[in-house]
Write a protein that holds these residues in place. Structure first.
Motif, short mmCIF file in Angstrom:
data_model
loop_
_atom_site.label_atom_id
_atom_site.label_comp_id
_atom_site.label_asym_id
_atom_site.label_seq_id
_atom_site.Cartn_x
_atom_site.Cartn_y
_atom_site.Cartn_z
N UNK A 15 -13.46 -37.78 20.87
CA UNK A 15 -12.72 -37.80 19.62
C UNK A 15 -11.23 -37.66 19.91
N UNK A 16 -10.43 -38.06 18.95
CA UNK A 16 -8.98 -37.91 19.02
C UNK A 16 -8.52 -37.15 17.77
N UNK A 17 -7.49 -36.35 17.94
CA UNK A 17 -6.98 -35.55 16.83
C UNK A 17 -5.46 -35.57 16.86
N UNK A 18 -4.86 -35.81 15.71
CA UNK A 18 -3.41 -35.85 15.57
C UNK A 18 -2.99 -34.76 14.59
N UNK A 19 -2.09 -33.87 15.01
CA UNK A 19 -1.60 -32.77 14.18
C UNK A 19 -0.11 -32.92 13.91
N UNK A 20 0.30 -32.49 12.76
CA UNK A 20 1.72 -32.48 12.41
C UNK A 20 1.98 -31.31 11.46
N UNK A 21 3.21 -30.82 11.44
CA UNK A 21 3.53 -29.72 10.54
C UNK A 21 4.87 -29.11 10.85
N UNK A 22 5.28 -28.18 10.01
CA UNK A 22 6.56 -27.52 10.20
C UNK A 22 6.67 -26.28 9.32
N UNK A 23 7.66 -25.45 9.63
CA UNK A 23 7.90 -24.22 8.88
C UNK A 23 9.38 -24.11 8.54
N UNK A 24 9.68 -23.71 7.31
CA UNK A 24 11.05 -23.49 6.86
C UNK A 24 11.19 -22.03 6.49
N UNK A 25 12.20 -21.35 7.02
CA UNK A 25 12.42 -19.93 6.75
C UNK A 25 13.69 -19.74 5.95
N UNK A 26 13.59 -18.91 4.89
CA UNK A 26 14.75 -18.58 4.07
C UNK A 26 14.97 -17.07 4.15
N UNK A 27 16.18 -16.68 4.49
CA UNK A 27 16.50 -15.26 4.58
C UNK A 27 17.57 -15.02 5.63
N UNK A 28 18.61 -14.32 5.26
CA UNK A 28 19.70 -14.04 6.18
C UNK A 28 19.28 -12.98 7.18
N UNK A 29 19.96 -12.97 8.33
CA UNK A 29 19.70 -11.94 9.34
C UNK A 29 20.02 -10.57 8.75
N UNK A 30 19.05 -9.67 8.83
CA UNK A 30 19.24 -8.33 8.28
C UNK A 30 18.81 -8.18 6.84
N UNK A 31 18.45 -9.27 6.16
CA UNK A 31 18.02 -9.19 4.76
C UNK A 31 16.67 -8.49 4.67
N UNK A 32 16.44 -7.76 3.56
CA UNK A 32 15.16 -7.06 3.38
C UNK A 32 14.02 -8.03 3.12
N UNK A 33 14.31 -9.11 2.43
CA UNK A 33 13.27 -10.09 2.10
C UNK A 33 13.47 -11.40 2.83
N UNK A 34 12.35 -11.99 3.28
CA UNK A 34 12.38 -13.30 3.92
C UNK A 34 11.17 -14.10 3.44
N UNK A 35 11.33 -15.42 3.41
CA UNK A 35 10.27 -16.30 2.95
C UNK A 35 10.04 -17.41 3.96
N UNK A 36 8.80 -17.58 4.39
CA UNK A 36 8.40 -18.71 5.24
C UNK A 36 7.56 -19.67 4.41
#
Length: 244
Positions: free
Chosen positions: A1-22
């Motif tokens: 069999x053959x399998x092709x994967x793709x994807x990515x992640x975007x992160x929002x949140x400044x360095x040192x911020x209490x909250x971050x979102x991926x």
């Protein structure tokens, strides 16, 4: 069999911020090449996922998290299409130079478009804890519970596994990795159970600041209640990593 994967992640949140979102999204496409050996065309499928994880720092090196992921699974011919939604709450920490980890626990729902298949609604969890007795040596204990797609029997597979890995840098440029694990596949609603044992041994060498060479061997042994599904597999791999 053959399998092709793709994807990515975007992160929002400044360095040192209490909250971050991926926010992450991606997919895979799986196709079996020899349709004359069994009903492999029934296993051809693709799936796409989208998810998000929100982190809220409650201590300098500890954050609580909320995680959600949605996966849409589509089969080419078998009609086993389903949607999987997973919600988890948890925490990650880097409490000291020696201990760090992530634990997530929640609920997973798998819903089939065809009412003849049995849906799943139950707990799901992922955990990983790393202990460093020395800065150049680390032990990582990992475990999980979630649903997987079957290889022919059952409507779905409930998989639980646990593994222990050890990585050690013997010198500035040379290190080794050892990994051993055990898992259990419960095929539902058929009742078939497979016991899985897997291991790997590898080494890596830093050629220069930009290139790293590696070699490894992986072993996989499946012991099923149905003898025809028993098998052993070995994978030998050479890798070259580059960074600039």
């Amino acid at each position: 069999w053959t399998r092709f994967d793709y994807g990515g992640t975007w992160r929002y949140g400044a360095v040192g911020a209490r909250g971050k979102l991926d926010v992450m999204a991606g997919g895979s496409d799986l196709n079996y090449s020899d349709k004359n050996k069994g009903n492999t065309e029934d296993l051809d499928r693709d799936w796409q996922y989208i998810g998000a994880t929100f982190f809220w720092r409650v201590a300098p090196k500890t954050s609580l998290l909320a995680d959600v992921r949605y996966t849409d699974i589509n089969y080419d011919v078998s009609g086993r299409d389903s949607e999987v939604t997973t919600w988890m709450l948890g925490a990650n920490w880097d409490a000291s130079a020696r201990t760090s980890g992530t634990i997530r626990y929640g609920d997973q729902k798998k819903r089939f478009e065809n009412p003849e298949y049995e849906d799943y609604d139950g707990p799901a969890w992922v955990a990983s804890v790393t202990w460093r007795p020395r800065i150049y040596s680390a032990f990582t204990l990992t475990g999980s519970r979630n649903t997987q797609e079957p290889d022919g029997d059952g409507d779905y597979v409930l998989r639980q596994d646990i593994s222990l890995a050890w990585s050690h840098d013997w010198a500035t440029k040379f290190g080794t990795m050892v990994d051993v694990g055990y898992g259990e596949d419960d095929y539902r609603p058929d009742g078939r159970t497979d016991n899985l044992f897997y291991w790997s041994v590898g080494a890596r060498y830093m050629l220069n600041p930009h290139f790293r060479f590696g070699a490894s061997i992986q072993g996989y042994d499946r012991d099923s209640e149905i003898d025809q599904y028993n098998y052993k597999r070995y994978i030998y791999m050479l890798t070259l990593e580059a960074s600039f």
